[in-house]
Scaffold this active site. Structure first.
Site, mmCIF file in Angstrom:
data_model
loop_
_atom_site.group_PDB
_atom_site.id
_atom_site.type_symbol
_atom_site.label_atom_id
_atom_site.label_comp_id
_atom_site.label_asym_id
_atom_site.label_seq_id
_atom_site.Cartn_x
_atom_site.Cartn_y
_atom_site.Cartn_z
ATOM 1 N N ASP A 182 0.855 -1.178 0.000
ATOM 2 C CA ASP A 182 0.000 0.000 0.000
ATOM 3 C C ASP A 182 0.897 1.237 0.000
ATOM 4 O OD1 ASP A 182 -2.994 0.898 0.671
ATOM 5 O OD2 ASP A 182 -1.622 2.173 1.798
ATOM 6 N N ASN A 190 -2.639 12.763 -2.905
ATOM 7 C CA ASN A 190 -3.622 13.246 -3.877
ATOM 8 C C ASN A 190 -4.149 14.625 -3.498
ATOM 9 O OD1 ASN A 190 -3.945 11.585 -6.097
ATOM 10 N ND2 ASN A 190 -5.375 10.208 -5.085
ATOM 11 N N HIS A 195 -5.064 14.898 -8.479
ATOM 12 C CA HIS A 195 -5.303 13.536 -8.948
ATOM 13 C C HIS A 195 -4.513 13.189 -10.206
ATOM 14 C CE1 HIS A 195 -8.405 12.405 -6.067
ATOM 15 N NE2 HIS A 195 -8.863 13.643 -6.166
ATOM 16 N N ASP A 199 -2.235 9.989 -10.370
ATOM 17 C CA ASP A 199 -2.253 8.926 -11.371
ATOM 18 C C ASP A 199 -0.841 8.608 -11.856
ATOM 19 O OD1 ASP A 199 -4.980 8.793 -11.173
ATOM 20 O OD2 ASP A 199 -5.397 9.867 -13.038
ATOM 21 N N GLU A 226 -4.801 2.344 -4.148
ATOM 22 C CA GLU A 226 -3.344 2.478 -4.105
ATOM 23 C C GLU A 226 -2.661 1.194 -3.632
ATOM 24 O OE1 GLU A 226 -4.858 4.397 -0.200
ATOM 25 O OE2 GLU A 226 -5.536 4.052 -2.241
#
Length: 324
Positions: A182, A190, A195, A199, A226
């Site tokens: 994770d 974020n 965002h 990405d 994630e």
């Protein structure tokens, strides 16, 4: 010959030679062409007169198709069975055209094979369309098993691969390892960077994990959000720990800034690492759940680290490895 018959023959010949299909006839005893339509020259470039015997037909066929097609056509003809065959025919310019031969077997009064008559059809456009469709279907299948953002496998593919590798490990009694990881404080990442950059971060992590799992059967996928997952067949606990540490190092070496992380100025990951030799009664989903608990222990223990455990075929107890 009566004028009516001669006129009829001329009409039939004109009709045959005006179609796109190429008519032909082979004498069975001599294995020679009694006739082949002049359209053959426009299609393949070979002159009408160059089609003498069946060897000319066979030799002007793609080497990869020749043996199977010739053997099939001969056996069907000997049995007196009408048949069809698709193959690639060589043109005079050295290229290949897809042909479909539709063959009718003519018998004499005694029931013996006397001749073969048929039509050749140019099916190149159809074959090209079929190939485009096959390519599209393959692409769609790849998309259905690939995470659209990161390019690694998706959860659906993970489920299929785990099922296969779990069964293989049960049969062979070889160890199977699983890594769940994770990204630390990804929500904060974020919120701070946006965002779009988030990405890009996920893509970079996926690339790093692909380098960490280097063997042909090693699997890397996006588990969700994630979270990522690695399946490591025939990998014991010690080797899995090395892969986990390599994952952690390669992500760190991406040098992704993370100003809102509470553990490091650069992006880090937490990992759960489990290794097992599954018994016949063991369930893969139970194993995944156990590894997921290890991941959360790693996060609760400070993040940017991994926790590992192993099971063997003789005990359901967890033998914990040294925690890092």
């Amino acid at each position: 010959m009566p004028d009516g018959i001669a006129t009829s023959d001329a009409v039939y010949k004109t009709l045959l030679e005006s179609t796109r299909a190429i008519p032909w006839k082979i004498d069975w005893q001599s294995m020679t062409f009694a006739y082949i339509g002049p359209q053959i020259e426009a299609l393949l470039g070979w002159s009408q007169s160059s089609w003498v015997g069946v060897n000319d037909w066979a030799e002007r066929m793609h080497p990869d198709d020749r043996e199977a097609v010739v053997n099939f056509c001969v056996s069907q003809s000997q049995a007196g069975t009408d048949h069809e065959a698709d193959y690639r025919a060589l043109t005079a310019s050295g290229e290949y055209v897809w042909i479909r031969d539709v063959v009718h077997v003519v018998r004499n009064a005694a029931g013996e094979v006397e001749a073969l008559i048929g039509f050749m059809f140019d099916i190149s456009e159809r074959k090209q369309a079929e190939q485009r469709l096959a390519d599209l279907q393959k692409q769609l299948e790849e998309y259905s098993y690939k995470d659209g953002l990161t390019g690694v496998a998706n959860r659906r593919m993970f489920d299929r691969v785990l099922e296969v590798e779990w069964a293989s490990a049960q049969r062979s009694l070889q160890p199977l390892s699983l890594i769940l990881l994770d990204i630390d404080y990804f929500k904060q990442y974020n919120d701070h960077y946006g965002h779009i950059q988030g990405d890009d971060c996920l893509k970079s992590v996926g690339q790093a994990l692909g380098m960490a799992a280097s063997r042909p059967r090693d699997f890397v996928g996006r588990f969700g959000g994630e979270e990522f997952v690695l399946i490591l067949p025939e990998t014991d606990a010690a080797a899995a720990a090395q892969v986990a540490e390599r994952c952690r190092r390669l992500v760190r070496e991406q040098g992704i800034q993370h100003a809102r992380s509470q553990v490091a100025p650069l992006l880090t990951v937490s990992l759960g690492v489990g290794s097992i030799v599954p018994t016949a009664s063991a369930q893969a989903l139970d194993f995944v759940a156990a590894v997921d608990k290890l991941l959360y222990r790693a996060k609760e223990g400070g993040r940017n680290r991994f926790e590992a455990a192993q099971w063997d075929a003789h005990t359901a107890d967890v033998a914990e490895l040294a925690l890092r």
